[in-house]
Each structure stands twice: as C-alpha cells, then as structure tokens.
Scaffold this motif. Structure first.
Motif, mmCIF file in Angstrom:
data_model
loop_
_atom_site.group_PDB
_atom_site.id
_atom_site.type_symbol
_atom_site.label_atom_id
_atom_site.label_comp_id
_atom_site.label_asym_id
_atom_site.label_seq_id
_atom_site.Cartn_x
_atom_site.Cartn_y
_atom_site.Cartn_z
ATOM 1 N N GLU A 237 0.803 -1.219 0.000
ATOM 2 C CA GLU A 237 0.000 0.000 0.000
ATOM 3 C C GLU A 237 0.843 1.279 0.000
ATOM 4 O O GLU A 237 0.512 2.236 -0.695
ATOM 5 C CB GLU A 237 -0.952 0.000 1.195
ATOM 6 N N PRO A 238 1.954 1.349 0.763
ATOM 7 C CA PRO A 238 2.780 2.563 0.689
ATOM 8 C C PRO A 238 3.272 2.860 -0.725
ATOM 9 O O PRO A 238 3.330 4.015 -1.136
ATOM 10 C CB PRO A 238 3.946 2.258 1.635
ATOM 11 N N LEU A 239 3.625 1.824 -1.480
ATOM 12 C CA LEU A 239 4.072 2.031 -2.855
ATOM 13 C C LEU A 239 2.930 2.552 -3.718
ATOM 14 O O LEU A 239 3.112 3.490 -4.495
ATOM 15 C CB LEU A 239 4.619 0.725 -3.428
ATOM 16 N N ALA A 240 1.758 1.949 -3.601
ATOM 17 C CA ALA A 240 0.609 2.386 -4.401
ATOM 18 C C ALA A 240 0.251 3.829 -4.094
ATOM 19 O O ALA A 240 -0.011 4.640 -4.995
ATOM 20 C CB ALA A 240 -0.587 1.470 -4.132
ATOM 21 N N THR A 241 0.244 4.186 -2.798
ATOM 22 C CA THR A 241 -0.104 5.552 -2.396
ATOM 23 C C THR A 241 0.938 6.550 -2.882
ATOM 24 O O THR A 241 0.599 7.626 -3.392
ATOM 25 C CB THR A 241 -0.238 5.633 -0.867
ATOM 26 N N ALA A 242 2.226 6.220 -2.714
ATOM 27 C CA ALA A 242 3.295 7.135 -3.123
ATOM 28 C C ALA A 242 3.285 7.341 -4.633
ATOM 29 O O ALA A 242 3.510 8.462 -5.116
ATOM 30 C CB ALA A 242 4.654 6.589 -2.668
ATOM 31 N N TYR A 243 3.019 6.280 -5.396
ATOM 32 C CA TYR A 243 3.003 6.398 -6.860
ATOM 33 C C TYR A 243 1.879 7.328 -7.308
ATOM 34 O O TYR A 243 2.099 8.233 -8.125
ATOM 35 C CB TYR A 243 2.836 5.012 -7.474
ATOM 36 N N ARG A 244 0.692 7.133 -6.773
ATOM 37 C CA ARG A 244 -0.425 7.993 -7.171
ATOM 38 C C ARG A 244 -0.192 9.438 -6.730
ATOM 39 O O ARG A 244 -0.468 10.377 -7.473
ATOM 40 C CB ARG A 244 -1.735 7.457 -6.578
ATOM 41 N N ARG A 245 0.341 9.619 -5.531
ATOM 42 C CA ARG A 245 0.609 10.975 -5.058
ATOM 43 C C ARG A 245 1.666 11.653 -5.918
ATOM 44 O O ARG A 245 1.572 12.856 -6.215
ATOM 45 C CB ARG A 245 1.059 10.945 -3.595
ATOM 46 N N SER A 246 2.646 10.899 -6.351
ATOM 47 C CA SER A 246 3.685 11.464 -7.215
ATOM 48 C C SER A 246 3.102 11.950 -8.537
ATOM 49 O O SER A 246 3.441 13.033 -9.021
ATOM 50 C CB SER A 246 4.780 10.427 -7.478
ATOM 51 N N LEU A 247 2.223 11.157 -9.128
ATOM 52 C CA LEU A 247 1.585 11.569 -10.377
ATOM 53 C C LEU A 247 0.781 12.849 -10.177
ATOM 54 O O LEU A 247 0.836 13.772 -10.999
ATOM 55 C CB LEU A 247 0.690 10.450 -10.901
ATOM 56 N N ASP A 248 0.027 12.915 -9.095
ATOM 57 C CA ASP A 248 -0.767 14.113 -8.821
ATOM 58 C C ASP A 248 0.129 15.337 -8.636
ATOM 59 O O ASP A 248 -0.167 16.425 -9.150
ATOM 60 C CB ASP A 248 -1.622 13.902 -7.566
ATOM 61 N N ASP A 249 1.225 15.162 -7.907
ATOM 62 C CA ASP A 249 2.112 16.304 -7.644
ATOM 63 C C ASP A 249 2.839 16.758 -8.902
ATOM 64 O O ASP A 249 3.011 17.966 -9.137
ATOM 65 C CB ASP A 249 3.118 15.946 -6.549
ATOM 66 N N LEU A 250 3.286 15.828 -9.710
ATOM 67 C CA LEU A 250 3.955 16.200 -10.955
ATOM 68 C C LEU A 250 2.987 16.912 -11.894
ATOM 69 O O LEU A 250 3.369 17.879 -12.580
ATOM 70 C CB LEU A 250 4.543 14.967 -11.635
ATOM 71 N N ALA A 251 1.727 16.491 -11.906
ATOM 72 C CA ALA A 251 0.720 17.192 -12.709
ATOM 73 C C ALA A 251 0.571 18.628 -12.249
ATOM 74 O O ALA A 251 0.471 19.557 -13.059
ATOM 75 C CB ALA A 251 -0.618 16.458 -12.625
ATOM 76 N N ALA A 252 0.563 18.835 -10.925
ATOM 77 C CA ALA A 252 0.371 20.180 -10.384
ATOM 78 C C ALA A 252 1.595 21.062 -10.569
ATOM 79 O O ALA A 252 1.472 22.295 -10.664
ATOM 80 C CB ALA A 252 0.024 20.083 -8.898
ATOM 81 N N LEU A 253 2.788 20.463 -10.616
ATOM 82 C CA LEU A 253 4.020 21.248 -10.713
ATOM 83 C C LEU A 253 4.338 21.704 -12.134
ATOM 84 O O LEU A 253 5.280 22.466 -12.343
ATOM 85 C CB LEU A 253 5.200 20.435 -10.168
ATOM 86 N N ARG A 254 3.555 21.270 -13.118
ATOM 87 C CA ARG A 254 3.790 21.751 -14.481
ATOM 88 C C ARG A 254 3.333 23.200 -14.600
ATOM 89 O O ARG A 254 2.285 23.582 -14.087
ATOM 90 C CB ARG A 254 3.018 20.901 -15.489
ATOM 91 N N TYR A 255 4.139 24.004 -15.253
ATOM 92 C CA TYR A 255 3.751 25.402 -15.473
ATOM 93 C C TYR A 255 4.111 25.814 -16.895
ATOM 94 O O TYR A 255 4.928 25.189 -17.558
ATOM 95 C CB TYR A 255 4.418 26.327 -14.458
ATOM 96 N N GLU A 256 3.480 26.885 -17.335
ATOM 97 C CA GLU A 256 3.671 27.365 -18.696
ATOM 98 C C GLU A 256 4.679 28.514 -18.690
ATOM 99 O O GLU A 256 4.488 29.514 -17.993
ATOM 100 C CB GLU A 256 2.334 27.834 -19.268
#
Length: 685
Positions: A237-256
């Motif tokens: 579960e820690p791996l599954a949670t960290a992977y999904r959180r990483s995707l969400d954070d990388l999506a948010a950190l994109r800027y134009e």
C-alpha cells in the motif's frame, strides 16, 4: 509545513495557515504567489470581528481546498450556532467561496470581513524586511479592489471582486449579512493576478493554457496526465499511495513558461516554483520510463538557454547549462543574477546524460540530431571552463562573489562540502559526483556521436577521455586507509575526506572500479550513513554532522533514489532494495508525499521520520523518487528495441505489477514478486 496548507497549479500557489488565513511571515512564504511575486500577503477572514478555527480540512486535491470553520476555539463541548465553509481553488488566479450557515432557529445578523493586503514581495525578499523601490497603491471601485505596484516597466496588480455587494475600502471588504433560520449566505471572491507586459496587457493572456484555466479544465488535465502513466498494481500500500501521489504532484508542478509557451516542471513549492537545470534534469531521469512526454520541452528549453558568452554576474560560460531561471523584480532589475543564472557545475553533464537516456528509451533520433550542437557544446564545456585548473577534473568557483552560489554542486548550502573534522575547503572545489557525471556524459556522448552524429573519431576521443578520467579519479579520490572515495578535492588537489552520500552517485555514473564497489556499498548501508529511513547526506561521526542540517546529515529522497539506482547498476540488488523499502516506509508518515528532505535521526530513536521544518513539499525530484525506485525494483533497462525486465522486489512487498510501460518498443508490462517463499505474509500498512 505541518501547520500550513498549500494549493497550486503551475506557477501559481497559495500558502495559508490551517484556518485558511494568510499573514506576512518571516519564517515561511505564506501568501498568493505567481512567477516569483507575492500578490497577496494578507487574507484574513473575520466573523463579527473574530478569527475562525478549523474543524476539518479537505485538501485531497492539489489545486483546491475546503475549510470547515467555527468562531472561537473548538472544544469537546462546542455547540456553535454558526459555521463557515471556505472553498478555494487555484485556476489561473485564485477563487474563494465563503458560505456562512445559520444553525439556529432564529434569524441572525453577522458581519463578514476580509482583510486584504499585499507587499508585492519578490520571493528573494520574503525573508528580508526590504524597502520596496516602486510605488504600492490601492484603488477602490464600486465592485472591486485594485492593488498595484509599479517600478519603472515592472507593473503588477491584484484585483479582488465579490459576487455579493460589499463595503470596499483600501484594506478589505465588509459584508453586513442577514440569514434566515437554518439558512445560509454565500459570496464568491475572485482574485486576479496581472503581470503587465510592454503593451499594457497581461503577458499570460497569449499563452494557450493559462488563458483557459478553469477548475474543470484543471481537473480534466490532471486526470489525463495520470491516465497517460503506466498502471501500477501491487500488494504494498505505501508504494501504491506514493506512486499515485507522485503523479498528482507532478501534474500540479507543471507550469507554462512566460516567454516560451511550453510546459515545464517547477522544482518545488514554495521556494523553487520555476525551472532549475539540475532539478529538472534529475527529475526527468527519474520519470522518463513513466512520463516520457515531459522530457522534450525540458531538453529544448535548456538547450535554447545554454550559455554562449562569459558573464561574471550570471556565472555564464559558453556551453554551460543554466542553474535557475527567475521572473521576479530582483531578477528583472539585475539585483539578483537569475535571469537566468548559471551557477551549477553539474547541470551541463546531466544534460548530455538525459539526452542519451531519452533516446535509449524512446528512439527519438530526431531530437538527438536537433540537439547535437547543444550536446557538443556541453561536452566542450567539461574540458574547458569546467576544468578550471587544467587537471582533467570538473571544478567550480563562482565568478560573482557577491551574488553567486559558493557551492555549485547539488549540496549547494554554504557548509555542504567539508572535511571529516568539519573544516571547510577553499575554492575552487571538485566534488566527487561531478567527476562521475562527466565520465558518464563522455561515454554517452560517444554513443550518440558514433550512432547518430556520424562522427566515429569524436566518439573514440570521448571514450579515451572517459577512460583516462576513470583511471585518475580512482587514483586521486580513493582514500585507501578509509576505503571510501573523498567527497571532493580542494584547490591544491588534496582530498576532502568527509564520508558522504555522494558515493552513491558515483555508482550510478559507472566511474567506480569494480574492485571497490563492494566497500562503497558497505559504507552506504552501514550505520554511519544509513539511518534506517535512508542514506544520510553526511555520516553521523563527521565534524559537521547535524541530523537537521540541510545538507549535513539529513535524508534526501531523490539522493536515495540515485543511490539505489547506482547500487542496482553494480549488482547490489539486496542493498538497493533496502533503500527502496526504507523510502516507501518513510512515505507512509508523509501521506505518500515524500518531502524534499527529512531529518537524519536513527530509526530506532524516533520510530518515524522527523519532518524538516522548511522542506519543499511537493518537490519535483522527491515526487520522481517512487518512480525511480519502481524502475530499480523491477529491473527495467532499455536494450535496443527491447525493454529488459529483471525484477528484485524487497522482501515483504509482495506483488508489483506495472502495465503499459511506454518506449520505443510500444508498451510492455512488468511483473515482480518478493523473492521469498510463495506464501509470504504481506507487510501491514
């Protein structure tokens, strides 16, 4: 950070306290920021003159948050007759909906007040009390409050509007309201940030993405980003949670990008919401097997801004890849050299490494041809300006003693490089990992030259130079009496003998002699460096060791991911797995989001990883860490048009399955299990 809440989308972010309020702070950059300027420094909600306190906070999504509030201190005996919901989102600007609920059976009157203010501080000024050189004015209209800052051509504005009538003054908005029994009242506050260009319009208006940011568009964009990534199925579960959180954070950190109109990854909230050469390149290496579409914009922008002249103020040199790009007032008026700043000795080699790794995964030969000139320039920098003393090593010393960074490696704090006894070496300095990066860049550059640039003579030369570098490095940096590599060489060529995590980067680069790799692995996983939660930046018996010192004893997730990768490359699969497991177990205590850094205390002493007080969270290369750990555990390595899969999953982790891994082979799946008995118990969450 525990007492603060942040929301972000691209380069715009807001940091508030746990009640949703913003007040000027010298400890941490609270407020509404975009492109390195604070557009709100005060944002306080009062109900009948009282501050509100949070019963609950819903911050599951990176770009929006809801606060459930009551007046007074919430206690076990609280029986509030009124409550307030603050719903906010970052969507281009900042929107907040305030709902007041009357829980009594009688009509009630209230006064809602929003205190508003801004200092238009540059991010570099936030911790300093500096006198602004421009003029800060407030203009009240019937339906809006305009806060403006002008210094010559630098013009910024914050505009606040309300959907409900308000009494507006220069420091806020007041709403006298009447609510029927068990009724509610709502207003929507819209806060627009304006970055004026030469034509008198917001320079972001012409950017295709920024012009159309709505919460619905952000939600769809984030969902699409996550959908493009490989699908993870696992028993851990820690791996599954960290992977999904990483995707969400990388999506948010994109800027134009303001000037280039492409989407890039910001390095981390709150201090580094911009392009960083080193951070962007390492994050790209971490996420390449999962999100290859992020790599071309990074490579192209860094190549486009590659150094082409000698500029002491910016530490710029021909062929050098930038360190940091800023958009704020201090950079615009050259009070800081960050427009861009080139004070990094590692980003140039990392640029070549990423270009080669990208081609190996994707087969994008066109990109390799397009960036040939930039890659050759970067390789030329290694042997010219990078080798300050002409000794065949990469050295650094700032050209700008007033504004430049002293340490230009990844441990760039003032005391990040030291002797074992705590003394600081002089300049220039040649840290060990810089030599590893240079070796790897030459080897990879040789491959590109031979296969794609039609220049076998250049390829032969690079390989010969790499071999010579490896030989002298293993002669000059190895400390035979201690059996580890020196952290650096000082200006007279003497070894800087501290025991540090940098050795793991040497394993990743391939510069370590096979005969010495075992001792390096033993040190990295030994009690002096390994805390139980990860490898410390500095061993606990060194003179400057401090478990809460930024680069002198803390644990950095990205650092550990590179170390795990290096151990894997040299065949130390069990040791790499220990680091993977420790990082994922640590992530449980951060809700799946690995921070920039955490304390280096022994695991037995604290029983949980201790928060570092001013760590960036989210941070790009920490978000990339679970992805690189996945690559290591599954043994993913491109070879020609095929993906080699050789899993070694740490004991107790069970099944790890990654589906639709993209690359030049199309899409493939990888499956691994813990190498224990078939019916091994799964570790509890």
């Amino acid at each position: 950070m525990k007492d603060l809440v942040s929301i972000l989308d691209g380069n715009t972010f807001l940091v508030s306290d746990r009640h949703g309020d913003v007040e000027p702070s010298l400890d941490f950059p609270t407020g509404l920021f975009t492109f390195d300027t604070r557009f709100l420094s005060t944002w306080l909600l009062l109900l009948d003159g009282e501050r509100l306190h949070a019963l609950s906070i819903d911050d599951a999504e990176s770009y929006r948050t809801r606060y459930f509030l009551v007046p007074g201190e919430p206690t076990h005996y609280l029986d509030a007759k009124v409550s307030v919901i603050r719903s906010r989102a970052i969507c281009g600007g900042f929107d907040e909906e305030i709902t007041v609920l009357n829980h009594s059976g009688e009509e009630a009157t209230f006064t809602v007040r929003i205190e508003i203010g801004t200092d238009f501080a540059d991010l570099f000024e936030v911790k300093d009390v500096l006198r602004k050189r421009g003029s800060n004015t407030a203009l009240v209209n019937d339906d809006s409050l305009h806060l403006r800052y002008v210094r010559e051509a630098f013009h910024r504005e914050t505009v606040i509007r309300s959907s409900e009538p308000a009494r507006i003054d220069k420091t806020g908005m007041t709403f006298p309201i009447r609510i029927e029994p068990h009724g509610e009242w709502t207003t929507r506050l819209t806060i627009s940030t304006v970055i004026y260009g030469a034509r008198g319009e917001d320079v972001r208006a012409r950017l295709p993405i920024s012009a159309s940011r709505t919460t619905a568009a952000i939600q769809a964009d984030h969902a699409d980003f996550v959908e493009q990534a490989p699908k993870l199925g696992c028993d851990c579960e820690p791996l599954a949670t960290a992977y999904r959180r990483s995707l969400d954070d990388l999506a948010a950190l994109r800027y134009e990008s303001l000037t280039l109109g492409v989407r890039l990854l910001a390095a981390g909230l709150p201090w580094f919401m911009t392009l960083f050469g080193r951070d962007s390149l390492i994050t790209s290496l971490q996420v390449l097997p999962f999100l290859p579409q992020l790599i071309p914009p990074t490579l192209l922008v860094l190549a486009g801004l590659q150094g082409h002249r000698i500029d002491d103020f910016r530490d710029e040199e021909p062929g050098k890849i930038l360190h940091e790009l800023r958009y704020g007032e201090s950079a615009g008026f050259e009070e800081q050299p960050h427009s861009p700043y080139y004070g990094a000795a590692d980003s140039t080699a990392l640029f070549v490494i990423l270009l080669d790794e990208y081609e190996r995964w994707t087969g994008d030969v066109e990109m390799v041809g397009r960036l040939e000139f930039a890659a050759r320039g970067a390789l030329a920098w290694l042997d010219s300006y990078g080798d300050l003393l002409g000794t065949g090593y990469i050295w650094y010393q700032t050209r700008n003693p007033r504004n430049g960074l002293e340490n230009q490696c990844w441990k760039d704090s003032w005391d990040g490089i030291s002797y074992a006894d705590g003394r600081l070496p002089g300049f220039p300095r040649a840290t060990c990992e810089l030599q590893g990066y240079a070796y790897d860049a030459k080897m990879r550059g040789a491959r590109l030259a031979r296969l794609y640039w039609n220049d076998p003579q250049y390829a032969d030369r690079l390989e010969q130079e790499a071999a010579a570098l490896k030989e002298r490095f293993n002669r000059d940096f190895w400390l035979p009496d201690r059996e580890y590599y020196a952290l650096a060489l000082d200006s007279d060529g003497s070894p800087v003998d501290a025991l540090s995590s940098n050795m793991g980067h040497l394993l990743w680069s391939g510069i370590v002699d096979e005969s010495r790799a075992g001792r390096v692995a033993e040190h990295l996983l030994g009690p002096r460096l390994f805390s139980g939660w990860g490898v410390r930046t500095l061993a606990d018996d060194q003179g400057r060791y401090n478990p809460i010192g930024y680069h002198v004893g803390t644990v950095w997730p990205f650092d550990n991911s590179i170390i795990a990768w290096g151990l894997w490359k040299y065949g130390f699969r069990e040791e790499a797995g220990r680091i993977c497991d420790s990082m994922l177990q640590a992530s449980r205590y951060f809700d799946g989001r690995l921070p920039e850094v955490f304390a280096g205390y022994e695991r037995e002493l604290t029983e949980y990883p201790v928060q570092y007080p001013t760590a960036c969270s989210p941070q790009a290369w920490s978000a990339g860490t679970p992805m690189l750990l996945l690559r290591v555990m599954l043994g993913l390595e491109p070879q020609g048009d095929h993906l080699i899969i050789d899993p070694h999953v740490p004991s107790g982790m069970g099944r790890v399955e990654l589906l639709d891994i993209p690359g030049r082979w199309g899409q493939v799946d990888a499956l691994g299990r813990s190498r224990t008995q078939e019916d091994e118990p799964i570790r509890p969450d």
